[in-house]
Scaffold this active site. Structure first.
Site: not given
Ligand code: THU
Length: 136
Positions: A50, A52, A61, A63, A96, A99
């Protein structure tokens, strides 16, 4: 649509690759580090973490990072067979909604490996996203 069987050795490899990628996460806002590894029909593995952003909605994310890397490297005829997800907190974490839709686009038969409420779990993407949207 039937899903394909992913060998135990490959599951392990994907889980390890996801865990390695997780270490590269840029998650200063949530402190929730996630890694993902996808297996393609060509037998290639791509990883993502991920990433941000100060403008929170720009966050990508793990994925989707992995999937977009795969398209950039191997081209748009990507077929995803499996996606493994790892998180540093060791808590349940399935992809999520956004994704799930992106996984479905390139892998309607994909198996998702993730930590569920009762431990490690596998689900076909179509269980996580029934009636996924497709234009073609
Ligand atoms: N996140 C992912 O990268 N993948 C997931 O399957 C769930 C959430 C990340 C997004 C964000 O940077 C952090 O987790 C918190 O939501």
């Amino acid at each position: 649509m039937p899903t394909s069987k992913i060998s135990a050795a490959m599951q392990k490899r994907l889980a390890l690759a996801a865990r390695q990628a997780m270490k590269h996460a840029y998650a200063p806002f949530s402190n929730f580090k996630v890694g993902a590894a996808i297996l393609t029909a060509r037998g290639h593995i791509f990883v993502g973490c991920n990433v941000e952003n100060s403008s929170y909605g720009m966050t990508n994310c793990a994925e989707r990072t992995a999937i977009f890397s795969a398209v950039a490297k191997d081209g748009p005829d990507l077929e995803i067979l499996a996606v493994a997800v790892a998180n540093a907190a060791g808590v349940p974490c399935s992809p999520c909604g956004a994704c799930r839709q992106v996984i479905f686009e390139f892998g309607p038969r994909a198996i998702i490996l993730y930590q569920g409420v009762k431990g490690d779990k596998q689900s076909p993407i179509t269980d996580l996203l029934p009636e996924g949207f497709r234009l073609k």
